[in-house]
Motif scaffolding. Structure first.
Motif, mmCIF file in Angstrom:
data_model
loop_
_atom_site.group_PDB
_atom_site.id
_atom_site.type_symbol
_atom_site.label_atom_id
_atom_site.label_comp_id
_atom_site.label_asym_id
_atom_site.label_seq_id
_atom_site.Cartn_x
_atom_site.Cartn_y
_atom_site.Cartn_z
ATOM 1 N N GLY A 180 17.912 58.098 36.789
ATOM 2 C CA GLY A 180 17.000 57.687 35.712
ATOM 3 C C GLY A 180 17.767 57.237 34.475
ATOM 4 N N ALA A 181 18.844 57.944 34.158
ATOM 5 C CA ALA A 181 19.645 57.585 32.989
ATOM 6 C C ALA A 181 20.266 56.200 33.182
ATOM 7 N N MET A 182 20.791 55.957 34.392
ATOM 8 C CA MET A 182 21.403 54.662 34.694
ATOM 9 C C MET A 182 20.374 53.546 34.571
ATOM 10 N N LEU A 183 19.210 53.793 35.168
ATOM 11 C CA LEU A 183 18.150 52.786 35.151
ATOM 12 C C LEU A 183 17.750 52.477 33.712
ATOM 13 N N PHE A 184 17.596 53.524 32.927
ATOM 14 C CA PHE A 184 17.176 53.357 31.546
ATOM 15 C C PHE A 184 18.163 52.479 30.783
ATOM 16 N N VAL A 185 19.450 52.754 30.957
ATOM 17 C CA VAL A 185 20.466 51.983 30.234
ATOM 18 C C VAL A 185 20.417 50.504 30.634
ATOM 19 N N VAL A 186 20.250 50.255 31.938
ATOM 20 C CA VAL A 186 20.219 48.859 32.395
ATOM 21 C C VAL A 186 18.968 48.144 31.876
ATOM 22 N N VAL A 187 17.827 48.839 31.924
ATOM 23 C CA VAL A 187 16.586 48.211 31.432
ATOM 24 C C VAL A 187 16.725 47.886 29.950
ATOM 25 N N MET A 188 17.273 48.799 29.168
ATOM 26 C CA MET A 188 17.454 48.554 27.736
ATOM 27 C C MET A 188 18.396 47.367 27.488
ATOM 28 N N GLY A 189 19.374 47.221 28.377
ATOM 29 C CA GLY A 189 20.289 46.082 28.228
ATOM 30 C C GLY A 189 19.596 44.762 28.480
ATOM 31 N N THR A 190 18.668 44.741 29.442
ATOM 32 C CA THR A 190 18.035 43.494 29.864
ATOM 33 C C THR A 190 16.851 43.107 28.976
#
Lengths: 267, 254
Positions: B118-128
């Motif tokens: 979830g943490a990884m996903l969150f970081v990637v979504v925030m980047g995009t």
């Protein structure tokens, strides 16, 4: 069914503009674009609206298209008040307004996309038919940026004709073209108009162009936009814009226009 | 062919220069590994499947977050372009957060989600997300209003106009937003993987991190190479087709 056969039973397309006024709010206050304008256009007639910029002729055209609503008065097509855009009344703009993400064929097919009861095959055939009518069958797969200005307007004409509208509204469609291309298109437009029995309202500020194309030339004066005078053009078709007769009519109309501009403010 | 040849020559020269620099023995081999040792390491992890597994883990995280960012970003961009209230609120927020380096989301994500996917996903979504929102908004606001008027006279209304006129008309902006979003997502994911150990999946970033811990410089350099390669590949697979389409239709670029 061939693409041309659907025109056999045309509904009445007469346009009735009654006492139409239009004003806008702008940053510099209220602008009266049109003031109590009335105009009747008969079925199959070619009418040219002429006048200097600011006379409201394009505004009137937008109202016939259904893109704008009058502040006062009514605009009706075939007896029905116009409430919004319709494929019965197609519009051509000074810029071609072709979609760059589609090729020439795709652009013509777009105007058929929302027309119900057609298969994709029929849409393609109809689009091909109209591209051929404007002489661009070899460029059906061309990208828009590869076409010259005149070719773009031909595609735009094909796109406007494809849904088989009863009325064609043209807002200075040839103003951005060079003189040679323009003259070719005058010939094409007269030929297509005669073939298709479509009613045309054509806006221009070029008096000679109006005389060359129109059955009737309606002269507007600006601030606020009003109809000043109408001229019936009784010349045989096809007409040549360089002919002496066209020049003669144009000179007379231009003189009237100048009179209004110089002395007519209080009339 | 000529372009391929010049590219090949360039990279061959680069590797040769690296080899000579190593052979000259100026730097310690611990700091500058030889191209041979890097190649040997790559061959090993390729054979035992480590490289493939790690790449898959990383790409899965990246793609999942990226797709979510796109699917949310494009409609939100449309809305901010068309609704004044949203432009003044969400638009400003997007502008602000887009300026925030996406690595800065890593500490927050860790506290919120723990050491999870979830943490990884969150970081990637925030980047995009923010780049895509902003690019779409700019694209929609730059659509020639004449296209919409023309479409209206042709019977196109409402959602049809949005999907078949506004969306393709703003494509040049959206594609550049997609590229920027991809770059941000890629960077932030690498940062997250380097900082955060997650037991559910071992990604390229982790491999890089353990290379440093083990003082295995050839591993660090090899993984960096892989990251560069994946970046180039993504550009070719994900964006080249769009850009070719844009160039062909709009006649821009070459």
């Amino acid at each position: 069914m061939t693409p041309g056969s659907e025109i056999s039973a045309p509904p009445s397309a007469r346009l009735a503009i009654e006492q139409v006024s239009k004003s806008f709010e702008t940053s510099r206050g209220r602008v009266h674009a049109l003031d109590k304008v009335s105009l009747q256009v008969a079925e199959g007639e070619f009418v040219c609206l002429v006048g200097p910029s600011g006379c409201g002729k394009s505004t009137l055209l937008n109202m016939i298209a259904g893109l704008e609503q009058p502040t006062e008065g009514t605009v009706a097509a075939a007896g029905e008040p116009i409430r919004g855009p319709s494929r019965e009344r197609m519009m051509m703009f000074q810029e071609s307004a072709l979609f760059p993400w589609l090729d020439a064929l795709g652009n013509v097919m777009f105007s058929l996309k929302r027309k119900p009861g057609l298969t994709d095959q029929e849409r393609r055939e109809t689009a091909d038919y109209y591209l051929k009518l404007v002489g661009l069958e070899k460029f059906r797969r061309a990208n828009i940026h590869e076409l010259s200005g005149g070719m773009k307007q031909r595609v735009a004409l094909a796109r406007a004709l494809a849904p088989n509208p009863r009325v064609l509204l043209m807002d200075e469609p040839f103003a951005a073209l060079d003189a040679m291309t323009r003259e070719q298109l005058y010939g094409d437009l007269q030929r297509i108009w005669a073939q298709r029995h479509v009613t045309i309202v054509f806006v221009t500020h070029n008096v000679r162009e109006a005389v060359c194309l129109g059955d009737r030339v309606v002269l507007f004066s600006p601030h606020p936009g009003r109809i000043r005078e109408e001229f019936r053009v009784d010349l045989a078709r096809p007409r040549d814009i360089n002919s002496v007769e066209v020049a003669g009519y144009a000179t007379r109309i231009t003189r009237t226009l100048k009179d209004y501009l110089e002395h007519g403010a209080g009339i | 062919m000529k372009r391929l040849l010049s590219a090949f020559l360039f990279f061959a020269l680069l590797v040769a220069a690296w080899h000579w620099a190593f052979a000259a023995g100026i730097w310690s081999p611990v700091l500058v590994p030889s191209p041979e040792s890097v190649a040997r390491y790559l061959w090993e992890v390729l054979r035992d499947g480590t490289l493939w597994d790690c790449s898959v883990v990383t790409m899965k995280r990246l793609l999942a977050g990226y797709v979510i960012g796109l699917l949310a970003g494009v409609p939100l961009g449309f809305l901010t372009a068309r609704v004044q209230v949203l432009r003044d609120t969400l638009g400003v927020l997007a502008l602000g957060l887009q300026g925030l380096p996406s690595v800065c989301w890593v500490p927050l994500a860790l506290l919120w989600f723990g050491q999870t996917e979830g943490a990884m996903l969150f970081v990637v979504v925030m980047g995009t997300l923010w780049s895509v929102i902003l690019a779409t908004e700019t694209g929609v606001r730059n659509v020639n209003p004449l296209y919409v008027r023309a479409a209206n006279t042709m019977g196109s209304r409402g959602l049809h106009t949005w999907v078949f006129v506004m969306l393709p008309a703003s494509l040049p902006f959206i594609v550049s937003g997609m590229k920027q979003g991809w770059a941000f997502a890629w960077r932030s994911l690498m940062a997250a993987e380097i900082y955060v150990t997650i037991l559910t999946g071992f990604g390229l970033g982790h491999l890089l991190h353990y290379g440093r811990e083990l003082n295995a410089m050839e591993q660090v350099v090899a993984i960096m190479l892989m990251i560069v390669l994946i970046g180039l590949l993504a550009d070719k697979v994900l964006f080249s087709p769009w850009e070719k389409f844009l160039h062909r239709r709009w006649g821009t670029g070459k």
